[in-house]
Design a protein around this motif. Structure first.
Motif, PDB file in Angstrom:
ATOM      1  N   UNK A 170       0.842  -1.196   0.000  1.00  0.00           N
ATOM      2  CA  UNK A 170       0.000   0.000   0.000  1.00  0.00           C
ATOM      3  C   UNK A 170       0.878   1.246   0.000  1.00  0.00           C
ATOM      4  N   UNK A 171       0.325   2.361  -0.418  1.00  0.00           N
ATOM      5  CA  UNK A 171       1.014   3.631  -0.197  1.00  0.00           C
ATOM      6  C   UNK A 171       0.970   3.905   1.306  1.00  0.00           C
ATOM      7  N   UNK A 172       1.828   4.754   1.812  1.00  0.00           N
ATOM      8  CA  UNK A 172       1.798   5.073   3.244  1.00  0.00           C
ATOM      9  C   UNK A 172       0.470   5.730   3.612  1.00  0.00           C
ATOM     10  N   UNK A 173      -0.096   6.518   2.699  1.00  0.00           N
ATOM     11  CA  UNK A 173      -1.400   7.133   2.951  1.00  0.00           C
ATOM     12  C   UNK A 173      -2.474   6.060   3.126  1.00  0.00           C
ATOM     13  N   UNK A 174      -2.488   5.065   2.236  1.00  0.00           N
ATOM     14  CA  UNK A 174      -3.467   3.988   2.356  1.00  0.00           C
ATOM     15  C   UNK A 174      -3.215   3.132   3.591  1.00  0.00           C
ATOM     16  N   UNK A 175      -1.959   2.899   3.927  1.00  0.00           N
ATOM     17  CA  UNK A 175      -1.644   2.128   5.134  1.00  0.00           C
ATOM     18  C   UNK A 175      -2.180   2.855   6.368  1.00  0.00           C
ATOM     19  N   UNK A 176      -1.996   4.166   6.416  1.00  0.00           N
ATOM     20  CA  UNK A 176      -2.517   4.960   7.536  1.00  0.00           C
ATOM     21  C   UNK A 176      -4.036   4.888   7.570  1.00  0.00           C
ATOM     22  N   UNK A 177      -4.661   4.985   6.414  1.00  0.00           N
ATOM     23  CA  UNK A 177      -6.126   4.903   6.346  1.00  0.00           C
ATOM     24  C   UNK A 177      -6.619   3.530   6.799  1.00  0.00           C
ATOM     25  N   UNK A 178      -5.893   2.467   6.444  1.00  0.00           N
ATOM     26  CA  UNK A 178      -6.273   1.124   6.882  1.00  0.00           C
ATOM     27  C   UNK A 178      -6.170   0.996   8.403  1.00  0.00           C
ATOM     28  N   UNK A 179      -5.114   1.563   8.976  1.00  0.00           N
ATOM     29  CA  UNK A 179      -4.954   1.542  10.437  1.00  0.00           C
ATOM     30  C   UNK A 179      -6.135   2.260  11.087  1.00  0.00           C
ATOM     31  N   UNK A 180      -6.442   3.446  10.602  1.00  0.00           N
ATOM     32  CA  UNK A 180      -7.553   4.225  11.167  1.00  0.00           C
ATOM     33  C   UNK A 180      -8.888   3.510  11.002  1.00  0.00           C
ATOM     34  N   UNK A 181      -9.128   2.931   9.822  1.00  0.00           N
ATOM     35  CA  UNK A 181     -10.390   2.227   9.572  1.00  0.00           C
ATOM     36  C   UNK A 181     -10.538   1.016  10.491  1.00  0.00           C
ATOM     37  N   UNK A 182      -9.462   0.264  10.650  1.00  0.00           N
ATOM     38  CA  UNK A 182      -9.507  -0.885  11.549  1.00  0.00           C
ATOM     39  C   UNK A 182      -9.779  -0.472  12.982  1.00  0.00           C
ATOM     40  N   UNK A 183      -9.213   0.636  13.387  1.00  0.00           N
ATOM     41  CA  UNK A 183      -9.421   1.119  14.754  1.00  0.00           C
ATOM     42  C   UNK A 183     -10.866   1.586  14.960  1.00  0.00           C
ATOM     43  N   UNK A 184     -11.413   2.266  13.970  1.00  0.00           N
ATOM     44  CA  UNK A 184     -12.791   2.773  14.083  1.00  0.00           C
ATOM     45  C   UNK A 184     -13.811   1.652  14.247  1.00  0.00           C
ATOM     46  N   UNK A 185     -13.549   0.513  13.632  1.00  0.00           N
ATOM     47  CA  UNK A 185     -14.550  -0.556  13.629  1.00  0.00           C
ATOM     48  C   UNK A 185     -14.908  -1.056  15.031  1.00  0.00           C
ATOM     49  N   UNK A 186     -13.989  -0.904  15.994  1.00  0.00           N
ATOM     50  CA  UNK A 186     -14.289  -1.313  17.377  1.00  0.00           C
ATOM     51  C   UNK A 186     -14.095  -0.172  18.371  1.00  0.00           C
ATOM     52  N   UNK A 187     -14.194   1.025  17.865  1.00  0.00           N
ATOM     53  CA  UNK A 187     -14.196   2.241  18.700  1.00  0.00           C
ATOM     54  C   UNK A 187     -12.869   2.528  19.397  1.00  0.00           C
ATOM     55  N   UNK A 188     -11.755   2.180  18.742  1.00  0.00           N
ATOM     56  CA  UNK A 188     -10.451   2.598  19.226  1.00  0.00           C
ATOM     57  C   UNK A 188     -10.246   4.048  18.791  1.00  0.00           C
ATOM     58  N   UNK A 189      -9.569   4.820  19.612  1.00  0.00           N
ATOM     59  CA  UNK A 189      -9.208   6.174  19.191  1.00  0.00           C
ATOM     60  C   UNK A 189      -7.792   6.141  18.614  1.00  0.00           C
ATOM     61  N   UNK A 190      -7.571   6.998  17.640  1.00  0.00           N
ATOM     62  CA  UNK A 190      -6.303   7.063  16.911  1.00  0.00           C
ATOM     63  C   UNK A 190      -5.558   8.333  17.287  1.00  0.00           C
ATOM     64  N   UNK A 191      -4.249   8.222  17.470  1.00  0.00           N
ATOM     65  CA  UNK A 191      -3.377   9.371  17.661  1.00  0.00           C
ATOM     66  C   UNK A 191      -2.118   9.101  16.854  1.00  0.00           C
ATOM     67  N   UNK A 192      -1.688  10.088  16.119  1.00  0.00           N
ATOM     68  CA  UNK A 192      -0.462   9.946  15.337  1.00  0.00           C
ATOM     69  C   UNK A 192       0.716   9.753  16.292  1.00  0.00           C
ATOM     70  N   UNK A 193       1.591   8.826  15.954  1.00  0.00           N
ATOM     71  CA  UNK A 193       2.763   8.570  16.780  1.00  0.00           C
ATOM     72  C   UNK A 193       3.824   9.629  16.604  1.00  0.00           C
ATOM     73  N   UNK A 194       4.911   9.483  17.328  1.00  0.00           N
ATOM     74  CA  UNK A 194       5.985  10.468  17.287  1.00  0.00           C
ATOM     75  C   UNK A 194       6.908  10.288  16.083  1.00  0.00           C
ATOM     76  N   UNK A 195       6.777   9.166  15.375  1.00  0.00           N
ATOM     77  CA  UNK A 195       7.611   8.877  14.210  1.00  0.00           C
ATOM     78  C   UNK A 195       6.715   8.547  13.024  1.00  0.00           C
TER      79      UNK A 195
END
Length: 131
Positions: free
Chosen positions: A33-58
């Motif tokens: 995936x592009x890094x943008x799509x990888x980030x979107x996949x992480x966020x989408x997976x987290x949303x499905x069970x109500x995890x909150x997302x915060x960008x990491x330090x790196x």
């Protein structure tokens, strides 16, 4: 049999509801995936069970948090690139986290299930984004 029963009675309630903590295995996205799509996949997976997302330090790092019933909180670090991701325990509140004298980490079994569910949800979200 009596020895097993006696050992169970000697455990504190917190220990009785703890199991060895093993972070989920690094998981492939099934495609690149592009890094943008990888980030979107992480966020989408987290949303499905109500995890909150915060960008990491790196770059390629996210912090996830889930709050269950207003009293159990689990934080994880997710490290990812274009091909895979890795979920690692970061911290928790009210989930019986402890480290034994030999360095073995323990956590409430529900929290371990939450990490595995998150892993599966991210993998499924990424699969939907594969060409």
């Amino acid at each position: 049999m009596a020895l097993v029963a006696n050992m169970t009675l000697l455990q504190s309630p917190a220990q009785a509801r703890s199991t060895e903590l093993r972070d989920p295995d690094r998981t492939d996205f099934e495609c690149t995936l592009s890094m943008d799509k990888a980030t979107r996949a992480i966020k989408a997976g987290m949303r499905s069970r109500h995890w909150s997302y915060k960008k990491g330090s790196k770059p390629g790092e996210a912090i996830g948090r889930i709050l269950v019933r207003g009293k159990h909180t689990l934080w994880v670090t997710i490290k990812y690139d274009r091909k895979s991701f890795d979920i690692d325990y970061k911290d928790s509140d009210n989930l019986n986290y402890r480290v034994s004298d030999d360095g073995t980490r323990y956590l409430h079994p529900n929290a371990i299930s939450w990490m595995e569910n998150l892993r599966n949800d991210i993998r499924n979200a990424a699969y939907d984004m594969c060409p």
